[in-house]
Write an enzyme that holds these catalytic residues in place. Structure first.
Site, PDB file in Angstrom:
ATOM      1  N   ASN A   7       0.861  -1.186   0.000  1.00 22.30           N
ATOM      2  CA  ASN A   7       0.000   0.000   0.000  1.00 22.30           C
ATOM      3  C   ASN A   7       0.901   1.241   0.000  1.00 22.30           C
ATOM      4  OD1 ASN A   7      -1.394   2.292   1.081  1.00 22.30           O
ATOM      5  ND2 ASN A   7      -3.082   0.934   1.629  1.00 22.30           N
ATOM      6  N   HIS A  10       0.995   6.284   1.679  1.00 20.22           N
ATOM      7  CA  HIS A  10       1.778   7.254   2.454  1.00 20.22           C
ATOM      8  C   HIS A  10       2.939   7.858   1.674  1.00 20.22           C
ATOM      9  CE1 HIS A  10      -0.929   6.942   5.591  1.00 20.22           C
ATOM     10  NE2 HIS A  10      -0.644   5.692   5.904  1.00 20.22           N
ATOM     11  N   ARG A  18       3.600  18.896   0.598  1.00 12.15           N
ATOM     12  CA  ARG A  18       4.112  20.069  -0.107  1.00 12.15           C
ATOM     13  C   ARG A  18       3.306  20.404  -1.365  1.00 12.15           C
ATOM     14  NH1 ARG A  18       9.408  21.893   1.226  1.00 12.15           N
ATOM     15  NH2 ARG A  18       9.308  21.943   3.475  1.00 12.15           N
ATOM     16  N   HIS A  43      -5.686   3.699  -1.752  1.00  6.57           N
ATOM     17  CA  HIS A  43      -7.019   4.045  -1.261  1.00  6.57           C
ATOM     18  C   HIS A  43      -7.345   5.438  -1.773  1.00  6.57           C
ATOM     19  CE1 HIS A  43      -9.765   4.404   2.584  1.00  6.57           C
ATOM     20  NE2 HIS A  43     -10.405   4.702   1.469  1.00  6.57           N
ATOM     21  N   ARG A  45      -9.443   8.132  -1.212  1.00  3.30           N
ATOM     22  CA  ARG A  45     -10.394   8.594  -0.193  1.00  3.30           C
ATOM     23  C   ARG A  45     -11.243   9.728  -0.747  1.00  3.30           C
ATOM     24  NH1 ARG A  45      -8.904   6.848   5.268  1.00  3.30           N
ATOM     25  NH2 ARG A  45     -10.564   8.235   5.907  1.00  3.30           N
ATOM     26  N   ARG A  49      -7.016  12.914   0.611  1.00  3.31           N
ATOM     27  CA  ARG A  49      -5.923  13.401   1.465  1.00  3.31           C
ATOM     28  C   ARG A  49      -4.557  12.873   1.029  1.00  3.31           C
ATOM     29  NH1 ARG A  49      -7.082  10.271   7.109  1.00  3.31           N
ATOM     30  NH2 ARG A  49      -9.101  11.237   6.830  1.00  3.31           N
ATOM     31  N   HIS A  50      -4.535  11.735   0.334  1.00  4.39           N
ATOM     32  CA  HIS A  50      -3.236  11.273  -0.165  1.00  4.39           C
ATOM     33  C   HIS A  50      -3.303  10.913  -1.655  1.00  4.39           C
ATOM     34  CE1 HIS A  50      -5.116   7.589   1.201  1.00  4.39           C
ATOM     35  NE2 HIS A  50      -4.754   7.728   2.453  1.00  4.39           N
ATOM     36  N   GLU A  70      -8.680   0.468  -2.898  1.00  3.35           N
ATOM     37  CA  GLU A  70      -9.535   0.501  -1.708  1.00  3.35           C
ATOM     38  C   GLU A  70     -10.464   1.695  -1.832  1.00  3.35           C
ATOM     39  OE1 GLU A  70      -7.105   0.897   1.702  1.00  3.35           O
ATOM     40  OE2 GLU A  70      -6.122  -1.005   1.415  1.00  3.35           O
ATOM     41  N   THR A 101      -8.283   3.916   8.208  1.00  6.81           N
ATOM     42  CA  THR A 101      -9.509   3.120   8.256  1.00  6.81           C
ATOM     43  C   THR A 101      -9.620   2.488   9.641  1.00  6.81           C
ATOM     44  OG1 THR A 101      -9.070   2.626   5.953  1.00  6.81           O
ATOM     45  CG2 THR A 101     -10.832   1.387   7.007  1.00  6.81           C
ATOM     46  N   GLU A 151     -11.093  -9.345   3.262  1.00  7.00           N
ATOM     47  CA  GLU A 151      -9.808  -8.964   3.837  1.00  7.00           C
ATOM     48  C   GLU A 151     -10.053  -8.776   5.333  1.00  7.00           C
ATOM     49  OE1 GLU A 151      -7.510  -5.840   1.971  1.00  7.00           O
ATOM     50  OE2 GLU A 151      -6.544  -5.344   3.880  1.00  7.00           O
ATOM     51  N   HIS A 191      -3.800  -4.336   7.649  1.00 10.58           N
ATOM     52  CA  HIS A 191      -3.907  -3.172   8.545  1.00 10.58           C
ATOM     53  C   HIS A 191      -3.088  -3.404   9.811  1.00 10.58           C
ATOM     54  CE1 HIS A 191      -5.351   0.577  10.112  1.00 10.58           C
ATOM     55  NE2 HIS A 191      -5.942   0.786   8.957  1.00 10.58           N
ATOM     56  N   HIS A 214       1.825   1.199   5.950  1.00 10.40           N
ATOM     57  CA  HIS A 214       2.497   2.142   6.845  1.00 10.40           C
ATOM     58  C   HIS A 214       3.871   1.654   7.285  1.00 10.40           C
ATOM     59  CE1 HIS A 214       3.206   4.396  10.597  1.00 10.40           C
ATOM     60  NE2 HIS A 214       2.672   5.379   9.902  1.00 10.40           N
TER      61      HIS A 214
HETATM   62  N1  PXP Z   1      -5.924  -2.924   4.158  1.00 17.38           N
HETATM   63  C1  PXP Z   1      -6.864  -1.943   4.182  1.00 17.38           C
HETATM   64  C2  PXP Z   1      -8.257  -2.285   3.768  1.00 17.38           C
HETATM   65  C3  PXP Z   1      -6.533  -0.634   4.556  1.00 17.38           C
HETATM   66  O1  PXP Z   1      -7.487   0.326   4.588  1.00 17.38           O
HETATM   67  C4  PXP Z   1      -5.183  -0.341   4.877  1.00 17.38           C
HETATM   68  C5  PXP Z   1      -4.795   1.065   5.219  1.00 17.38           C
HETATM   69  O2  PXP Z   1      -4.993   1.896   4.112  1.00 17.38           O
HETATM   70  C6  PXP Z   1      -4.246  -1.382   4.815  1.00 17.38           C
HETATM   71  C7  PXP Z   1      -4.653  -2.665   4.483  1.00 17.38           C
HETATM   72  C8  PXP Z   1      -2.804  -1.150   5.132  1.00 17.38           C
HETATM   73  O3  PXP Z   1      -2.687  -0.834   6.493  1.00 17.38           O
HETATM   74  P1  PXP Z   1      -1.292  -0.337   7.053  1.00 17.38           P
HETATM   75  O4  PXP Z   1      -0.982   0.971   6.370  1.00 17.38           O
HETATM   76  O5  PXP Z   1      -1.529  -0.195   8.523  1.00 17.38           O
HETATM   77  O6  PXP Z   1      -0.273  -1.394   6.717  1.00 17.38           O
END
Ligand code: PXP
Length: 242
Positions: A7, A10, A18, A43, A45, A49-50, A70, A101, A151, A191, A214
């Site tokens: 993912n 970030h 910036r 994702h 959103r 935001r990202h 997502e 989330t 998931e 997550h 993350h």
């Molecule tokens: N799976 C889903 C459905 C999510 O919403 C997220 C966060 O965007 C992740 C996985 C990844 O989570 P993390 O960034 O904590 O690894």
């Protein structure tokens, strides 16, 4: 072997700080793929935001593995997804003020809306996954929507402090996974997974893919920082040479 979906939200978070072009999520996706990522997850959103709309479109054109989008059950985002046609979508709940989330999708409470969305994506051959809490009743409802995958939300396992709390959360995840397998659902999890806690989740029987963001982007900042500073020092030294 269990697959890894990286993912890269970030990377876009840092860019948005910036408002320019750097760092570029498309470049991050390419590097993640070179390193062995089995798929790229983003994702889109509602508050943007990202990840931005242009990221979704560019990544659709550039990634060579699979694009997993997502998204909340919001008509605007559903329309973009149907137009861009990612390989898969993962339906998640979304609250504007949350940092990330926070919980799984309440499939039981939104059976009609979820089923309708699943049907629209399935008509386009887009694989549908539902991000749900480790709750066999939600898994059961998920199967009834016609979704391909669930998931399982591992956030509470990731947050659990202490071995016994973590073991209890893992047990809930394992039970939900058994329920998913018994119903013939594909099985993903994600997550809050990191370098210390991923092992037991990756070892669950039937697990197909983990979505991790993350901790990977956070580690990339640390393991890449030394090189980044060294390269800047070299440029400055070069410029100062008589
Ligand atoms: N799976 C889903 C459905 C999510 O919403 C997220 C966060 O965007 C992740 C996985 C990844 O989570 P993390 O960034 O904590 O690894």
């Amino acid at each position: 072997m269990v697959k890894l979906g990286v993912n890269i939200d970030h990377v876009a978070t840092v860019r948005q700080a910036r408002g320019g072009h750097d760092p570029e999520p498309v470049a991050a996706a390419a590097l993640a793929e070179l390193a062995g990522a089995d798929g790229i997850t983003i994702h889109l959103r509602e508050d943007r935001r990202h990840i931005q709309d242009r990221d979704v479109r560019l990544l659709r054109q550039t990634i060579s593995t699979r694009l997993n989008l997502e998204m909340a059950l919001a008509e605007e985002i559903i329309a973009i997804a149907l137009e861009v046609e990612p390989d898969s979508v993962t339906l998640v709940p979304e609250k504007r003020r949350e940092l990330t989330t926070e919980g799984g999708l309440d499939v039981i409470g939104n059976m009609d809306a979820v089923s309708r969305a699943v049907e629209r994506f399935r008509q386009r051959d887009i694989i549908v996954s539902l991000f749900i809490d480790p709750d066999p009743a939600q898994v059961d409802a998920g199967a009834r929507t016609g979704a391909d995958f669930v998931e399982i939300h591992t956030g509470r396992y990731g947050d659990a402090g202490g071995a016994s709390a973590r073991a209890a959360e893992l047990e809930l995840i394992e039970d939900a996974c058994i329920a998913a397998r018994n119903l013939g659902l594909g099985l993903n999890a994600g997550h809050g997974l990191n370098y210390l806690n991923v092992g037991p989740v990756a070892a669950i029987a039937g697990m197909q893919e983990l979505n991790i963001g993350h901790s990977i982007v956070g580690r990339a900042v640390l393991v890449g920082l030394e090189r980044a500073v060294r390269e800047m020092k070299e440029l400055i030294a070069e410029a100062c040479r008589p």
